[in-house]
Design an enzyme around this catalytic site. Structure first.
Site, PDB file in Angstrom:
ATOM      1  N   GLU A   1       7.604  -2.497  -9.985  1.00 45.09           N
ATOM      2  CA  GLU A   1       7.813  -3.858  -9.502  1.00 45.09           C
ATOM      3  C   GLU A   1       8.570  -4.642 -10.573  1.00 45.09           C
ATOM      4  O   GLU A   1       8.320  -4.497 -11.767  1.00 45.09           O
ATOM      5  CB  GLU A   1       6.463  -4.506  -9.235  1.00 45.09           C
ATOM      6  CG  GLU A   1       6.509  -5.955  -8.782  1.00 45.09           C
ATOM      7  CD  GLU A   1       5.129  -6.590  -8.759  1.00 45.09           C
ATOM      8  OE1 GLU A   1       4.898  -7.474  -7.918  1.00 45.09           O
ATOM      9  OE2 GLU A   1       4.272  -6.203  -9.590  1.00 45.09           O
TER      10      GLU A   1
ATOM     11  N   LYS B   1       6.804  -6.997  -0.222  1.00 40.08           N
ATOM     12  CA  LYS B   1       5.392  -7.197  -0.526  1.00 40.08           C
ATOM     13  C   LYS B   1       4.773  -8.157   0.472  1.00 40.08           C
ATOM     14  O   LYS B   1       5.248  -9.279   0.672  1.00 40.08           O
ATOM     15  CB  LYS B   1       5.253  -7.740  -1.951  1.00 40.08           C
ATOM     16  CG  LYS B   1       3.841  -7.798  -2.481  1.00 40.08           C
ATOM     17  CD  LYS B   1       3.861  -8.216  -3.950  1.00 40.08           C
ATOM     18  CE  LYS B   1       2.487  -8.244  -4.575  1.00 40.08           C
ATOM     19  NZ  LYS B   1       2.542  -8.643  -6.006  1.00 40.08           N
TER      20      LYS B   1
ATOM     21  N   CYS C   1       1.692  -3.544  -6.502  1.00 32.86           N
ATOM     22  CA  CYS C   1       0.807  -4.223  -7.446  1.00 32.86           C
ATOM     23  C   CYS C   1      -0.476  -4.730  -6.772  1.00 32.86           C
ATOM     24  O   CYS C   1      -1.378  -3.969  -6.464  1.00 32.86           O
ATOM     25  CB  CYS C   1       1.572  -5.349  -8.139  1.00 32.86           C
ATOM     26  SG  CYS C   1       0.749  -5.991  -9.627  1.00 32.86           S
TER      27      CYS C   1
END
Length: 485
Positions: free
Chosen positions: A247, A307, A357
Site C-alpha cells: 500500500e 480499498k 491494510c
C-alpha cells in the site's frame, strides 16, 4: 493479562485466564457494577494495546479510541453479571463476549475490530478452529475456556465434583478438537503452488511525513524490483509468477503522472511479470482512492481494487463539518472515498483477493473476495506511519488467522515491514525485518475450496447473539441470587 497475550508476545494462554479473572469478578454483580468492572477491564486492555494510534499525532486519538472501545467490554460486563445468574452461564457469558466483539466490529463509523480475542491466538492450539467458525469461533473457544474454569472452581468449592469435572472436560475437549479441525480442513484440494514475491522497498523516514519524499518511496520499490529481476536473470532466485508491492508504494498517481508510470513500466518490464502496485489515485475532485493496480509488463495498468474499508479520522473524516469545528486539527484527515467490488483481481491468471491494510481486520471484507473465487490472499500495507510500534505484529497475526479461516495462502507486503509469506495453516515461511529494504520470494499453495468458516460468514455471531437473548429470557423470572451452575 489480555494485552500480554497479543503479539509480538506469544502468551496466547493468558487470554483465557484473563477472561476467567474477569468472569469471576463479575459473577453475581449488579448490572451497574458489571458495566463498571467491564469498562475498567476494557481500559486495562485497550490502553496498552493501541498507543500506536497516537505515536505521531499525540495521545488524544489513542485515549479517545481506547475509551470508546472499552465501552464494548463494559457492555459485556453488564451482560455477564446478569447471565451469571442463569443456567449455562459459562456458555452464555462466552457468547456475550462474541456478541460485544461483533458490535464493536461494526459500530461506530464502520467499527474497529482490533483486539478481538482470535487475533491473539496465532501461536496457540485453538487457531485451527478458525477454519470452521472463523474469528468468532476462536474467540468463543478462548472465552468459554475462561468461563468454564470459573464454573469448575465454583462447583468444586460447593462440593459438586461431577459438575466441576464436566466443565473441565469441556475445556479439554476444545484443546483436543481444535487441531483435528485443521486436519479435516487440510490441503486435500490444494492446486499446484505458485511462486510469489513480496517487495518491501522501505521508506526514507518514519512518521506521517514519510511520503513527503514520495518519489523516493516509489524509487525504492522500483529499485528493489529491478534487483529482484537481476537475481532472477542470474539464476539466484526463481522467477515469480506474480509480484506484490505494498500500500502507498506509489503515492504519485501513475495514471496521471507520466514519469511515475514510466518507472513502474520499467520495473514490470525488467521482471516480465505483473505487479500489484499500491497507488494513491487522484479522482480529480479533491478526493482520492487507495488503489491496488494490476500492472502488466506489456499492457500496463489493468484490473484494480479500491480499498473499501477506510480508516475513520485517518483516511476520511466522519461528519467533517462538525468535527472540524470542534477539533480543527482533524482537518488533516484524508479525503479518500471507498471503492466497491468484491476485492478480487486477476494477477497473471491467479484469482487474488486483496485486503488493503485495515481491511484485513474485517471478516466480511476478506470473506467476500474468497467467495468471489480468490485462490490467494494478499495484504498490501503501509505501517511506516506507526513507526516501530506493535501495530505491524498485531496485523500480521490477523493475516495468519485469515489464512487458516479461509484455507488460503497469504502474501503480506509492507512498505517498511513486517512483510511475510504465510501458508494456509497459518505458518509464516518467510518474513522481513522492520525498516529494511527486502524482497521475499517463495512458493505458496493455491486453493479453490471453501472452508466452513467462509461458507458460514457471520452465522456464528448471529448464533451468539441469539443464544445470549435466549439465556437472558430463560431465567427472567428466577431469583436474583447466583444459581448453581
Amino acid at each position: 493479562m489480555l494485552y500480554a497475550s497479543f503479539p509480538p508476545r506469544t502468551g496466547w494462554w493468558l487470554a483465557p485466564l484473563a477472561i476467567a479473572v474477569l468472569t469471576a469478578v463479575l459473577r453475581g454483580r449488579t448490572v451497574r457494577a458489571g458495566f463498571g468492572y467491564g469498562y475498567l477491564a476494557g481500559l486495562g486492555f485497550f490502553l496498552p494495546l493501541l498507543p500506536w494510534v497516537g505515536v505521531y499525532v499525540g495521545s488524544v486519538p489513542w485515549l479517545v479510541l481506547a475509551a470508546v472501545e472499552a465501552l464494548a467490554v463494559g457492555i459485556f460486563g453488564a451482560l455477564a453479571a446478569v447471565l451469571s445468574r442463569r443456567p449455562g452461564a459459562p456458555v452464555s457469558i462466552a457468547a456475550a463476549w462474541v456478541l460485544t466483539e461483533a458490535i464493536r466490529a461494526r459500530l461506530p463509523f464502520g467499527g474497529f475490530p482490533w483486539g478481538r480475542l482470535a487475533f491473539g491466538q496465532a501461536e496457540g492450539p485453538l487457531l485451527p478452529l478458525a477454519s470452521v467458525a472463523g474469528a468468532a469461533g476462536v474467540g468463543f473457544a478462548v472465552a468459554v475456556i475462561g468461563t468454564t474454569v470459573v464454573a469448575a472452581v465454583a462447583a468444586a468449592r460447593e462440593r459438586r465434583p461431577t459438575v466441576a469435572v464436566g466443565w473441565m472436560l469441556l475445556t479439554a475437549f476444545l484443546f483436543a478438537a481444535a487441531p483435528l479441525t485443521g486436519v479435516v480442513n487440510s490441503a486435500s484440494s490444494l492446486a499446484p503452488a505458485v511462486t510469489v514475491a513480496a517487495v518491501q522497498g522501505n521508506v526514507p523516514r518514519m512518521g506521517l511525513d514519510f511520503n513527503a519524499q514520495r518519489r523516493a518511496v516509489l524509487d525504492n520499490h522500483v529499485a528493489a524490483t529491478e534487483r529482484l529481476a537481476a537475481d532472477v536473470a542470474a539464476g539466484r532466485l526463481p522467477r515469480p509468477q506474480l509480484v506484490v508491492w505494498p500500500e502507498n508504494s506509489s503515492d504519485i498517481d501513475p495514471l496521471r503522472q507520466a514519469d511515475a508510470r514510466a518507472e513502474i513500466d520499467e520495473a514490470a518490464a525488467a521482471l516480465g511479470v505483473p505487479i500489484l502496485v499500491g497507488a494513491v489515485l487522484d479522482n480529480g475532485d479533491g478526493t482520492s482512492g487507495n488503489g491496488a493496480l494490476v500492472w502488466d509488463p506489456v499492457t500496463g495498468p489493468g484490473d484494480r481494487h479500491l480499498k473499501r474499508r477506510l480508516v475513520p479520522f485517518g483516511e476520511y473524516l466522519p461528519l467533517r463539518p462538525v468535527i472540524e469545528r470542534l477539533w480543527p486539527a482533524a482537518a488533516q484527515a484524508g479525503r479518500f472515498v471507498p471503492g466497491d467490488g468484491t476485492g478480487r483481481v486477476e494477477l497473471n491468471g491467479v484469482p487474488v483477493g486483496v485486503a488493503t491494510c485495515y481491511e484485513v481486520a474485517f471478516d466480511d471484507a476478506v470473506a467476500e473476495s474468497v467467495r468471489a473465487g480468490a485462490q490467494l490472499l494478499v495484504v498490501p500495507t503501509n505501517n511506516a506511519t506507526f513507526g516501530r510500534t506493535e501495530m505491524t505484529y498485531q496485523q500480521l497475526a490477523m493475516s495468519r488467522l485469515r489464512a487458516v479461516e479461509h484455507g488460503r495462502s497469504v502474501v503480506v507486503a509492507a512498505t517498511s515491514g513486517v512483510s511475510a509469506l504465510i501458508t494456509p495453516d497459518g505458518t509464516v515461511t518467510d518474513r522481513s525485518t522492520m525498516f529494511t529494504a527486502d524482497v521475499l520470494v517463495g512458493e505458496l499453495p493455491l486453493s479453490a475450496r471453501l472452508t466452513w468458516a467462509t461458507r458460514l460468514g457471520s452465522v456464528p455471531e448471529v448464533l451468539a447473539a441469539a443464544s445470549v437473548l435466549v439465556f437472558l429470557l430463560a431465567g427472567h423470572r428466577k431469583a436474583r441470587a447466583p444459581i448453581n451452575y
